[in-house]
Motif scaffolding. Structure first.
Motif, PDB file in Angstrom:
ATOM      1  N   ALA A 103       0.848  -1.201   0.000  1.00  0.00           N
ATOM      2  CA  ALA A 103       0.000   0.000   0.000  1.00  0.00           C
ATOM      3  C   ALA A 103       0.882   1.249   0.000  1.00  0.00           C
ATOM      4  O   ALA A 103       0.597   2.227  -0.704  1.00  0.00           O
ATOM      5  CB  ALA A 103      -0.936  -0.004   1.204  1.00  0.00           C
ATOM      6  N   HIS A 104       1.957   1.213   0.776  1.00  0.00           N
ATOM      7  CA  HIS A 104       2.905   2.336   0.790  1.00  0.00           C
ATOM      8  C   HIS A 104       3.520   2.521  -0.596  1.00  0.00           C
ATOM      9  O   HIS A 104       3.581   3.641  -1.106  1.00  0.00           O
ATOM     10  CB  HIS A 104       4.003   2.098   1.831  1.00  0.00           C
ATOM     11  N   ILE A 105       3.970   1.430  -1.204  1.00  0.00           N
ATOM     12  CA  ILE A 105       4.584   1.513  -2.533  1.00  0.00           C
ATOM     13  C   ILE A 105       3.565   2.066  -3.536  1.00  0.00           C
ATOM     14  O   ILE A 105       3.893   2.934  -4.353  1.00  0.00           O
ATOM     15  CB  ILE A 105       5.117   0.137  -2.991  1.00  0.00           C
ATOM     16  N   ALA A 106       2.329   1.585  -3.471  1.00  0.00           N
ATOM     17  CA  ALA A 106       1.291   2.070  -4.391  1.00  0.00           C
ATOM     18  C   ALA A 106       1.024   3.554  -4.165  1.00  0.00           C
ATOM     19  O   ALA A 106       0.874   4.317  -5.128  1.00  0.00           O
ATOM     20  CB  ALA A 106       0.007   1.263  -4.213  1.00  0.00           C
ATOM     21  N   HIS A 107       0.973   3.964  -2.908  1.00  0.00           N
ATOM     22  CA  HIS A 107       0.728   5.373  -2.581  1.00  0.00           C
ATOM     23  C   HIS A 107       1.843   6.264  -3.133  1.00  0.00           C
ATOM     24  O   HIS A 107       1.585   7.371  -3.605  1.00  0.00           O
ATOM     25  CB  HIS A 107       0.610   5.536  -1.065  1.00  0.00           C
ATOM     26  N   ARG A 108       3.055   5.784  -3.081  1.00  0.00           N
ATOM     27  CA  ARG A 108       4.222   6.546  -3.547  1.00  0.00           C
ATOM     28  C   ARG A 108       4.751   6.008  -4.881  1.00  0.00           C
ATOM     29  O   ARG A 108       5.919   6.191  -5.207  1.00  0.00           O
ATOM     30  CB  ARG A 108       5.335   6.503  -2.494  1.00  0.00           C
ATOM     31  N   ARG A 109       3.884   5.383  -5.649  1.00  0.00           N
ATOM     32  CA  ARG A 109       4.284   4.746  -6.904  1.00  0.00           C
ATOM     33  C   ARG A 109       5.109   5.674  -7.790  1.00  0.00           C
ATOM     34  O   ARG A 109       6.168   5.306  -8.289  1.00  0.00           O
ATOM     35  CB  ARG A 109       3.048   4.264  -7.658  1.00  0.00           C
ATOM     36  N   GLY A 110       4.632   6.893  -8.006  1.00  0.00           N
ATOM     37  CA  GLY A 110       5.351   7.834  -8.863  1.00  0.00           C
ATOM     38  C   GLY A 110       6.744   8.138  -8.349  1.00  0.00           C
ATOM     39  O   GLY A 110       7.700   8.244  -9.121  1.00  0.00           O
ATOM     40  N   VAL A 111       6.869   8.257  -7.049  1.00  0.00           N
ATOM     41  CA  VAL A 111       8.175   8.543  -6.451  1.00  0.00           C
ATOM     42  C   VAL A 111       9.113   7.360  -6.671  1.00  0.00           C
ATOM     43  O   VAL A 111      10.257   7.532  -7.106  1.00  0.00           O
ATOM     44  CB  VAL A 111       8.028   8.859  -4.941  1.00  0.00           C
ATOM     45  N   TYR A 112       8.624   6.161  -6.367  1.00  0.00           N
ATOM     46  CA  TYR A 112       9.477   4.986  -6.559  1.00  0.00           C
ATOM     47  C   TYR A 112       9.840   4.802  -8.034  1.00  0.00           C
ATOM     48  O   TYR A 112      10.983   4.463  -8.356  1.00  0.00           O
ATOM     49  CB  TYR A 112       8.807   3.728  -5.995  1.00  0.00           C
ATOM     50  N   LEU A 113       8.888   5.028  -8.925  1.00  0.00           N
ATOM     51  CA  LEU A 113       9.194   4.916 -10.357  1.00  0.00           C
ATOM     52  C   LEU A 113      10.259   5.924 -10.776  1.00  0.00           C
ATOM     53  O   LEU A 113      11.167   5.595 -11.540  1.00  0.00           O
ATOM     54  CB  LEU A 113       7.934   5.125 -11.196  1.00  0.00           C
ATOM     55  N   HIS A 114      10.145   7.135 -10.278  1.00  0.00           N
ATOM     56  CA  HIS A 114      11.133   8.158 -10.622  1.00  0.00           C
ATOM     57  C   HIS A 114      12.485   7.903  -9.959  1.00  0.00           C
ATOM     58  O   HIS A 114      13.480   8.533 -10.328  1.00  0.00           O
ATOM     59  CB  HIS A 114      10.617   9.553 -10.276  1.00  0.00           C
ATOM     60  N   VAL A 171      12.045  -7.021  -2.249  1.00  0.00           N
ATOM     61  CA  VAL A 171      12.445  -5.814  -2.987  1.00  0.00           C
ATOM     62  C   VAL A 171      12.467  -6.105  -4.490  1.00  0.00           C
ATOM     63  O   VAL A 171      12.042  -5.270  -5.294  1.00  0.00           O
ATOM     64  CB  VAL A 171      13.795  -5.264  -2.483  1.00  0.00           C
ATOM     65  N   GLY A 172      12.908  -7.274  -4.874  1.00  0.00           N
ATOM     66  CA  GLY A 172      12.862  -7.653  -6.285  1.00  0.00           C
ATOM     67  C   GLY A 172      11.436  -7.662  -6.811  1.00  0.00           C
ATOM     68  O   GLY A 172      11.166  -7.207  -7.930  1.00  0.00           O
ATOM     69  N   LEU A 197       6.710  -2.444 -10.049  1.00  0.00           N
ATOM     70  CA  LEU A 197       6.787  -1.060 -10.519  1.00  0.00           C
ATOM     71  C   LEU A 197       7.103  -0.987 -12.011  1.00  0.00           C
ATOM     72  O   LEU A 197       6.465  -0.239 -12.751  1.00  0.00           O
ATOM     73  CB  LEU A 197       7.844  -0.286  -9.724  1.00  0.00           C
ATOM     74  N   VAL A 198       8.079  -1.752 -12.454  1.00  0.00           N
ATOM     75  CA  VAL A 198       8.470  -1.733 -13.866  1.00  0.00           C
ATOM     76  C   VAL A 198       7.336  -2.252 -14.742  1.00  0.00           C
ATOM     77  O   VAL A 198       7.133  -1.774 -15.857  1.00  0.00           O
ATOM     78  CB  VAL A 198       9.758  -2.559 -14.092  1.00  0.00           C
ATOM     79  N   GLY A 199       6.574  -3.186 -14.223  1.00  0.00           N
ATOM     80  CA  GLY A 199       5.456  -3.750 -14.974  1.00  0.00           C
ATOM     81  C   GLY A 199       4.235  -2.854 -14.994  1.00  0.00           C
ATOM     82  O   GLY A 199       3.164  -3.282 -15.409  1.00  0.00           O
ATOM     83  N   GLY A 200       4.364  -1.638 -14.532  1.00  0.00           N
ATOM     84  CA  GLY A 200       3.245  -0.707 -14.552  1.00  0.00           C
ATOM     85  C   GLY A 200       2.428  -0.732 -13.279  1.00  0.00           C
ATOM     86  O   GLY A 200       1.365  -0.134 -13.208  1.00  0.00           O
ATOM     87  N   ALA A 201       2.915  -1.434 -12.266  1.00  0.00           N
ATOM     88  CA  ALA A 201       2.223  -1.537 -10.977  1.00  0.00           C
ATOM     89  C   ALA A 201       0.775  -1.966 -11.167  1.00  0.00           C
ATOM     90  O   ALA A 201      -0.133  -1.444 -10.537  1.00  0.00           O
ATOM     91  CB  ALA A 201       2.331  -0.232 -10.184  1.00  0.00           C
ATOM     92  N   GLU A 202       0.609  -2.929 -12.082  1.00  0.00           N
ATOM     93  CA  GLU A 202      -0.735  -3.456 -12.298  1.00  0.00           C
ATOM     94  C   GLU A 202      -1.114  -4.350 -11.136  1.00  0.00           C
ATOM     95  O   GLU A 202      -0.285  -5.004 -10.536  1.00  0.00           O
ATOM     96  CB  GLU A 202      -0.784  -4.239 -13.609  1.00  0.00           C
ATOM     97  N   GLY A 203      -2.369  -4.373 -10.861  1.00  0.00           N
ATOM     98  CA  GLY A 203      -2.860  -5.187  -9.763  1.00  0.00           C
ATOM     99  C   GLY A 203      -2.944  -4.376  -8.485  1.00  0.00           C
ATOM    100  O   GLY A 203      -2.121  -3.509  -8.221  1.00  0.00           O
ATOM    101  N   HIS A 204      -3.961  -4.663  -7.736  1.00  0.00           N
ATOM    102  CA  HIS A 204      -4.169  -3.997  -6.455  1.00  0.00           C
ATOM    103  C   HIS A 204      -3.048  -4.394  -5.498  1.00  0.00           C
ATOM    104  O   HIS A 204      -2.587  -5.540  -5.525  1.00  0.00           O
ATOM    105  CB  HIS A 204      -5.539  -4.409  -5.899  1.00  0.00           C
ATOM    106  N   PRO A 205      -2.596  -3.479  -4.657  1.00  0.00           N
ATOM    107  CA  PRO A 205      -1.512  -3.814  -3.726  1.00  0.00           C
ATOM    108  C   PRO A 205      -1.798  -5.063  -2.890  1.00  0.00           C
ATOM    109  O   PRO A 205      -0.888  -5.847  -2.627  1.00  0.00           O
ATOM    110  CB  PRO A 205      -1.398  -2.576  -2.839  1.00  0.00           C
ATOM    111  N   ASP A 206      -3.055  -5.262  -2.487  1.00  0.00           N
ATOM    112  CA  ASP A 206      -3.379  -6.464  -1.708  1.00  0.00           C
ATOM    113  C   ASP A 206      -3.155  -7.727  -2.531  1.00  0.00           C
ATOM    114  O   ASP A 206      -2.674  -8.736  -2.020  1.00  0.00           O
ATOM    115  CB  ASP A 206      -4.830  -6.429  -1.213  1.00  0.00           C
ATOM    116  N   ALA A 207      -3.496  -7.670  -3.819  1.00  0.00           N
ATOM    117  CA  ALA A 207      -3.297  -8.832  -4.686  1.00  0.00           C
ATOM    118  C   ALA A 207      -1.811  -9.112  -4.871  1.00  0.00           C
ATOM    119  O   ALA A 207      -1.381 -10.272  -4.867  1.00  0.00           O
ATOM    120  CB  ALA A 207      -3.975  -8.606  -6.035  1.00  0.00           C
TER     121      ALA A 207
END
Length: 193
Positions: free
Chosen positions: A90-101, A159-160, A166-176
């Motif tokens: 959920a944290h990664i999804a919330h900050r997705r743009g930051v992690y991607l950048h 982490v992998g 993230l590279v795959g477009g962060a598809e899928g809900h964080p819970d999934a």
């Protein structure tokens, strides 16, 4: 840390996160970060050696909340892991743009190391609390060295998975995604706990 230093640190953290939400980490200079935080470059360098280090510290503070959830969660070991994985993703999804950048093509070293360390510490603390779940030693490694190895392996896989997601477009809900990571996690982590 005195209140003024803490205020400056908070300003640096929030400014860097805001900048990285809008542009790649590689494009944000110390001058940009200092200007956005309203401090001098000298002040910036008193707090961190690089923009990536400030970003890692800011994201790490946010992740500390997820680690607290894992440490204080009640229920079976599996339920605790589910709670922690959901909070992490959920944290990664919330900050997705930051992690991607922060990726090029992998997460910037300070950010990646921060994630690894936070996850390793949580796993290591869990093993200290539940040593009965760890598999029997299969060689020269025993005790703390073996637990450190298990925690490092678990953290690196997580982490992998984050980087892949993230590279795959962060598809899928964080819970999934969290459930997917748990599906490939060795079940010994929660047996008997």
């Amino acid at each position: 840390m005195d209140p003024r230093q803490a205020r400056t640190q908070r300003s640096l953290h929030s400014s860097v996160v805001e900048l990285i939400e809008r542009m790649p980490l590689a494009d944000v200079s110390v001058t940009d970060a200092a200007r956005a935080a309203g401090v001098s470059r000298d002040t910036f360098y008193r707090h961190a050696p690089s923009v990536a280090d400030v970003l890692a510290a800011a994201l790490g503070e946010e992740l500390d909340e997820a680690a607290t959830e894992f440490a204080t969660a009640r229920g079976t070991g599996r339920e605790r892991f589910e709670t922690a994985e959901r909070a992490l993703f959920a944290h990664i999804a919330h900050r997705r743009g930051v992690y991607l950048h922060a990726m090029s093509p992998r997460l910037a070293s300070p950010v990646r190391v921060m994630l690894l360390e936070r996850i390793e510490v949580s796993l290591r603390e869990y093993l200290a609390e539940h040593p009965e779940v760890a598999p029997e030693p299969q060689g020269a490694l025993t005790g703390d060295a073996l637990y450190d190895l298990y925690a490092a392996y678990g953290a690196a896989g997580t982490v992998g998975a984050i980087e892949h997601w993230l590279v795959g477009g962060a598809e899928g809900h964080p819970d999934a995604v969290a459930r997917g990571v748990l599906a490939v996690t060795a079940p010994w982590w929660w047996r008997g706990a």
